[in-house]
Design an enzyme around this catalytic site. Structure first.
Site, PDB file in Angstrom:
ATOM      1  N   VAL A 143      -9.847   0.568  21.345  1.00 25.10           N
ATOM      2  CA  VAL A 143      -9.577   1.936  21.818  1.00 25.10           C
ATOM      3  C   VAL A 143      -8.989   2.845  20.744  1.00 25.10           C
ATOM      4  O   VAL A 143      -8.836   4.043  20.977  1.00 25.10           O
ATOM      5  CB  VAL A 143      -8.611   1.914  23.026  1.00 25.10           C
ATOM      6  CG1 VAL A 143      -9.202   1.119  24.171  1.00 25.10           C
ATOM      7  CG2 VAL A 143      -7.242   1.362  22.640  1.00 25.10           C
TER       8      VAL A 143
ATOM      9  N   SER B  68      -7.846  -0.648  27.785  1.00 21.83           N
ATOM     10  CA  SER B  68      -6.532  -1.194  27.479  1.00 21.83           C
ATOM     11  C   SER B  68      -6.380  -1.383  25.984  1.00 21.83           C
ATOM     12  O   SER B  68      -7.294  -1.883  25.313  1.00 21.83           O
ATOM     13  CB  SER B  68      -6.350  -2.545  28.188  1.00 21.83           C
ATOM     14  OG  SER B  68      -5.252  -3.259  27.661  1.00 21.83           O
ATOM     15  N   LYS B  69      -5.223  -0.986  25.463  1.00 14.24           N
ATOM     16  CA  LYS B  69      -4.958  -1.180  24.035  1.00 14.24           C
ATOM     17  C   LYS B  69      -4.964  -2.659  23.663  1.00 14.24           C
ATOM     18  O   LYS B  69      -5.303  -3.025  22.541  1.00 14.24           O
ATOM     19  CB  LYS B  69      -3.603  -0.565  23.675  1.00 14.24           C
ATOM     20  CG  LYS B  69      -3.560   0.947  23.698  1.00 14.24           C
ATOM     21  CD  LYS B  69      -2.198   1.461  23.269  1.00 14.24           C
ATOM     22  CE  LYS B  69      -2.147   2.978  23.265  1.00 14.24           C
ATOM     23  NZ  LYS B  69      -0.834   3.501  22.840  1.00 14.24           N
ATOM     24  N   ARG B  70      -4.581  -3.519  24.595  1.00 17.76           N
ATOM     25  CA  ARG B  70      -4.499  -4.949  24.302  1.00 17.76           C
ATOM     26  C   ARG B  70      -5.856  -5.642  24.372  1.00 17.76           C
ATOM     27  O   ARG B  70      -6.061  -6.683  23.773  1.00 17.76           O
ATOM     28  CB  ARG B  70      -3.533  -5.623  25.282  1.00 17.76           C
ATOM     29  CG  ARG B  70      -2.096  -5.131  25.158  1.00 17.76           C
ATOM     30  CD  ARG B  70      -1.185  -5.843  26.141  1.00 17.76           C
ATOM     31  NE  ARG B  70       0.185  -5.376  26.030  1.00 17.76           N
ATOM     32  CZ  ARG B  70       1.180  -5.826  26.797  1.00 17.76           C
ATOM     33  NH1 ARG B  70       0.933  -6.737  27.718  1.00 17.76           N
ATOM     34  NH2 ARG B  70       2.407  -5.351  26.634  1.00 17.76           N
ATOM     35  N   ARG B  71      -6.795  -5.050  25.126  1.00 23.81           N
ATOM     36  CA  ARG B  71      -8.045  -5.751  25.402  1.00 23.81           C
ATOM     37  C   ARG B  71      -9.258  -5.098  24.757  1.00 23.81           C
ATOM     38  O   ARG B  71     -10.211  -5.779  24.365  1.00 23.81           O
ATOM     39  CB  ARG B  71      -8.233  -5.813  26.913  1.00 23.81           C
ATOM     40  CG  ARG B  71      -9.477  -6.538  27.400  1.00 23.81           C
ATOM     41  CD  ARG B  71      -9.627  -6.411  28.904  1.00 23.81           C
ATOM     42  NE  ARG B  71      -9.679  -5.013  29.338  1.00 23.81           N
ATOM     43  CZ  ARG B  71      -8.865  -4.485  30.242  1.00 23.81           C
ATOM     44  NH1 ARG B  71      -7.938  -5.226  30.816  1.00 23.81           N
ATOM     45  NH2 ARG B  71      -8.969  -3.209  30.585  1.00 23.81           N
TER      46      ARG B  71
END
Length: 464
Positions: free
Chosen positions: A243, A237-240
């Protein structure tokens, strides 16, 4: 495979940093094109004006250039809207598309009321609505039968048409949805293979049905490599998760290492070795050998790969690779490339990413070492006073070469009745500012006797 010329496409959306999972997808497409003498097409999905930003477009170009995934043709969907509009009109005229005024709240409310699965229920299918404000164009999917995705990785995957809802293909704003744009572009660009992540597999039946409705003939071959997951086996995930490919570039990973490691998340050569060049991958890659299980993006393993590759670099290549990272430092104007070259082999053995290189030997370039307070507190005790005094005396007259410096310094341990570690640690902190770093005796030779003695005395004075 196929008798058609191999033409593959990578179609990222410029809505953020370049995802490592997207890099893996681009790599598989690029390798197949290069292997088969085909074309690798970069197609920017930038029709969503609210989410797209030009800087992200440039970021895609820069990231792909960094890892060496050059493209043969470049397109931007924002420049091809007339093609999508014509396709939408064709579908509407043939009765395969209709206008719908249902909002998301309407769709959700009806799903809740009927107690069925979420999703659109075909409410506006036969209402005969015309184009108007707030109305979106939907594609009419078949009510019966099945749609089969002939997947080169997963085999035949069947979808019951009754479970495929009518997708929006043109938003109420007039902007085409990616599923329509992709079908139109794939046909227009004569795409032979659609290679994209497993997460897109559920939309592939819509791709096939739209392809048939538009009369495009033989569809592309499909291949859906597995998703890339984190250590908890969750989709990256881009938020977590970390990446962004740019993050690894800026931290000092080597581009060939990134490609080697990303290729392994789903594929390996016939002999199952883990290390290979891009050229070797072009020779040996096969979609048939791509696995189905999710691939773990292990940053620790990637870091180890990178460290091994840094150690394997010729010294001149290593120095050249470090130079742009050193240029970012606050003391970059003091960085001497030739002096760094003398210590480079020592640094090369001890780092994992290129950003660690110059800071490890900053003491060679600064007038005074930057003192790490934790290191100072740990080593600069009462015993350190005697050690520093004895080292300063011993260093005055010895030959200034690593072997002699080491013998003289470690001899202090026997002289004072302390361990070798206690004799060396205060000296290292006085000279470098830290308890860890490159080999001390070689570093002292490069630093020079006068500077080394001055730092010992400065540390001794600070102790009182």
């Amino acid at each position: 495979m196929t008798d058609r010329p191999v033409r593959v496409r990578f179609a990222p959306s410029p809505t953020g940093y370049f995802h490592v999972g997207g890099t893996r997808t681009a790599l598989y497409n690029w390798v197949l094109a290069r292997q088969q003498g085909g074309a690798f097409i970069l197609r920017i999905e930038d029709t969503d004006e609210e989410r797209n930003r030009e800087e992200w477009v440039e970021g895609i170009y820069d990231a792909m250039r960094w890892v060496g995934l050059d493209w043969d043709e470049l397109y931007r969907q924002s420049e091809r809207k007339a093609l999508y509009e014509a396709a939408a009109q064709q579908l509407e005229a043939s009765g395969r598309a209709y206008w719908c005024e249902c909002t998301r709240d309407d769709v959700d409310a009806r799903a809740k009321e009927r107690g069925g699965p979420p999703g659109y229920d075909g409410f506006c299918r036969d209402r005969g609505l015309r184009r108007g404000e707030g109305r979106a164009l939907r594609f009419r999917t078949p009510d019966e039968g099945t749609t089969v995705v002939h997947d080169l990785i997963r085999g035949d995957v069947e979808f019951d048409n009754a479970t495929i809802d009518d997708p929006v293909i043109v938003r109420s704003t007039g902007v085409p949805i990616f599923v329509l744009a992709n079908v139109v572009d794939d046909a227009d660009m004569r795409i032979s293979h659609v290679i994209r992540s497993e997460e897109h597999l559920p939309t592939t039946p819509k791709h096939i049905l739209l392809w048939e409705a538009l009369g495009h003939g033989e569809p592309p071959l499909y291949a859906h490599p597995p998703v890339v997951v984190n250590e908890k086996r969750q989709k990256l995930s881009k938020r977590r998760d970390p990446v962004a490919l740019e993050l690894y570039r800026d931290e000092g990973y080597l581009p060939d290492v990134m490609l080697n490691y990303l290729a392994l998340i789903g594929w390996s050569p016939p002999d199952h070795r883990e290390r290979f060049t891009v050229e070797e991958m072009v020779r040996e890659f096969s979609l048939d050998a791509v696995g189905k299980s999710p691939g773990f993006f292990d940053v620790k393993k990637l870091r180890a790969f990178n460290a091994d590759s840094i150690r394997a670099l010729p010294v001149d290549e290593f120095v050249a690779a470090v130079e742009p990272f050193a240029a970012r430092l606050s003391w970059a104007d003091r960085f001497d490339l030739e002096r760094f070259r003398t210590v480079a082999p020592l640094v090369q053995e001890r780092i994992e990413v290129l950003t660690e290189a110059a800071p490890m030997v900053d003491f060679l370039f600064l007038d005074e070492p930057e003192i790490d307070e934790t290191s100072w507190a740990k080593t600069m005790n009462t015993d350190a006073i005697s050690v520093l005094d004895a080292a300063a005396t011993a260093w005055e007259s010895i030959a200034w070469v690593p072997e002699t410096i080491g013998e003289a310094t470690l001899g202090i341990a026997e002289q004072l009745g302390v361990s070798r570690k206690k004799a060396q640690a205060p000296v290292r902190v006085a000279i470098t500012g830290r308890t860890v770093g490159p080999p001390l005796w070689e570093s002292l030779e490069i630093l020079g006797r006068d500077v080394a003695l001055a730092r010992l005395r400065a540390a001794r004075a600070k102790l009182g």
